[in-house]
Design a protein around this motif. Structure first.
Motif, PDB file in Angstrom:
ATOM      1  N   GLU A 150      -6.814  68.972  -9.622  1.00 40.71           N
ATOM      2  CA  GLU A 150      -5.861  70.074  -9.757  1.00 40.71           C
ATOM      3  C   GLU A 150      -5.279  70.470  -8.401  1.00 40.71           C
ATOM      4  N   ARG A 151      -6.126  70.559  -7.365  1.00 41.73           N
ATOM      5  CA  ARG A 151      -5.633  70.912  -6.017  1.00 41.73           C
ATOM      6  C   ARG A 151      -4.616  69.896  -5.521  1.00 41.73           C
ATOM      7  N   LEU A 152      -4.936  68.616  -5.691  1.00 45.30           N
ATOM      8  CA  LEU A 152      -4.038  67.562  -5.207  1.00 45.30           C
ATOM      9  C   LEU A 152      -2.720  67.560  -5.987  1.00 45.30           C
ATOM     10  N   ALA A 153      -2.795  67.715  -7.304  1.00 52.13           N
ATOM     11  CA  ALA A 153      -1.577  67.728  -8.119  1.00 52.13           C
ATOM     12  C   ALA A 153      -0.718  68.953  -7.801  1.00 52.13           C
ATOM     13  N   THR A 154      -1.339  70.086  -7.609  1.00 50.49           N
ATOM     14  CA  THR A 154      -0.593  71.297  -7.265  1.00 50.49           C
ATOM     15  C   THR A 154       0.118  71.120  -5.938  1.00 50.49           C
ATOM     16  N   ALA A 155      -0.557  70.524  -4.965  1.00 49.08           N
ATOM     17  CA  ALA A 155       0.059  70.274  -3.662  1.00 49.08           C
ATOM     18  C   ALA A 155       1.209  69.279  -3.790  1.00 49.08           C
ATOM     19  N   LEU A 156       1.027  68.228  -4.589  1.00 51.39           N
ATOM     20  CA  LEU A 156       2.085  67.244  -4.784  1.00 51.39           C
ATOM     21  C   LEU A 156       3.277  67.869  -5.503  1.00 51.39           C
ATOM     22  N   ALA A 157       3.029  68.650  -6.529  1.00 54.48           N
ATOM     23  CA  ALA A 157       4.127  69.306  -7.259  1.00 54.48           C
ATOM     24  C   ALA A 157       4.937  70.201  -6.325  1.00 54.48           C
ATOM     25  N   ALA A 158       4.259  70.891  -5.417  1.00 55.39           N
ATOM     26  CA  ALA A 158       4.950  71.783  -4.477  1.00 55.39           C
ATOM     27  C   ALA A 158       5.814  71.006  -3.483  1.00 55.39           C
ATOM     28  N   LYS A 159       5.465  69.755  -3.223  1.00 62.04           N
ATOM     29  CA  LYS A 159       6.232  68.923  -2.280  1.00 62.04           C
ATOM     30  C   LYS A 159       7.506  68.343  -2.876  1.00 62.04           C
ATOM     31  N   ILE A 160       7.561  68.231  -4.181  1.00 57.71           N
ATOM     32  CA  ILE A 160       8.735  67.650  -4.838  1.00 57.71           C
ATOM     33  C   ILE A 160       9.911  68.611  -4.647  1.00 57.71           C
TER      34      ILE A 160
END
Length: 193
Positions: free
Chosen positions: A46-56
Motif C-alpha cells: 500500500e505504501r509503495l502504490a500510494t507513493a507511485l500513484a502520487a508520482k503520476i
C-alpha cells in the motif's frame, strides 16, 4: 518517497538480491529486485502504490478509469494502484502465449487505462499488455511501474512513470563480464527467457 526510502522497503523485505540473474527479457544482471517479496506485506504494498500513484502526473491520473496489469508480476501492484487511485483493477494473462483479458474482465470501447507493472527492463511485456488492452477496446493513457530497470530507455508508446529508476547494467548472455560468468545463473522471474 525518496529513492533511498524505496530501496529501504526492498531491503527490509530482503527483496534486493545480488548474484547472477536471468531477467524475463533474457538479459543478465548482477542485481534483482524481487517485487513479489516486497509486495507480500500488504502495508508495504500500500505504501509503495500510494507513493507511485502520487508520482503520476495529475493530467494522466485524472483520466484513468481502469488499472490493468500483466499477470503474474503486475497483479499485486496493479490491485494496489487500483486501490490508491480508487479505480477498478484487472489484469491480462497469457493462456496461449499472448496477453488477453479473461475471467470476465472487459473494457468498454475507449475506456482510459493506466497500465501498471512491477518492473520494466526492456518494456516488451508492457508493450504486449498495451496491445492487449487496445485489442479489448481500451485506450492506455499512461504506464507506471515500481521499478524502471531500463536506465530510462524503455519506450512504451505512452508516458511512463516509475517509482524508482535502478541503473543496473544488463548483459546479453554471450557478453557477460567475468564476475557474472563465475556465478551460476538464477531465473527468479515468472516468464521463460
Amino acid at each position: 518517497m525518496t529513492n533511498e526510502e524505496v530501496l529501504d522497503e526492498f531491503r527490509a523485505a530482503r527483496a534486493l538480491l545480488e548474484g547472477h540473474f536471468i531477467l524475463s527479457s533474457g538479459l543478465r544482471s548482477s542485481r534483482y529486485l524481487q517485487c513479489a517479496r516486497v509486495l507480500m506485506d500488504p502495508a508495504r504494498a500500500e505504501r509503495l502504490a500510494t507513493a507511485l500513484a502520487a508520482k503520476i502526473p495529475a493530467s494522466i491520473r485524472d483520466l484513468v478509469e481502469v488499472v490493468v496489469s500483466p499477470a503474474m508480476g503486475g497483479v499485486i501492484i496493479g490491485h494496489e494502484m487500483g486501490r490508491a487511485l480508487r479505480r477498478p483493477a484487472m489484469f491480462v494473462e497469457r493462456p496461449t502465449g499472448t496477453f488477453e483479458l479473461r475471467r470476465g474482465f472487459s473494457l468498454e470501447p475507449g475506456t482510459k487505462v493506466l497500465l501498471v507493472e512491477d518492473v520494466v527492463t526492456t518494456g516488451l511485456s508492457s508493450r504486449e499488455a498495451i496491445a492487449a488492452v487496445e485489442r479489448a477496446g481500451g485506450k492506455v493513457v499512461g504506464a507506471a511501474a515500481l521499478v524502471d530497470r531500463s536506465n530510462g530507455t524503455a519506450d512504451l508508446g505512452v508516458e511512463f512513470t516509475p517509482l524508482i529508476r535502478l541503473d543496473v547494467p544488463t548483459y546479453a548472455p554471450e557478453a557477460l563480464p567475468p564476475e557474472l560468468q563465475a556465478l551460476p545463473a538464477v531465473k527468479p522471474g515468472s516468464r521463460a527467457a
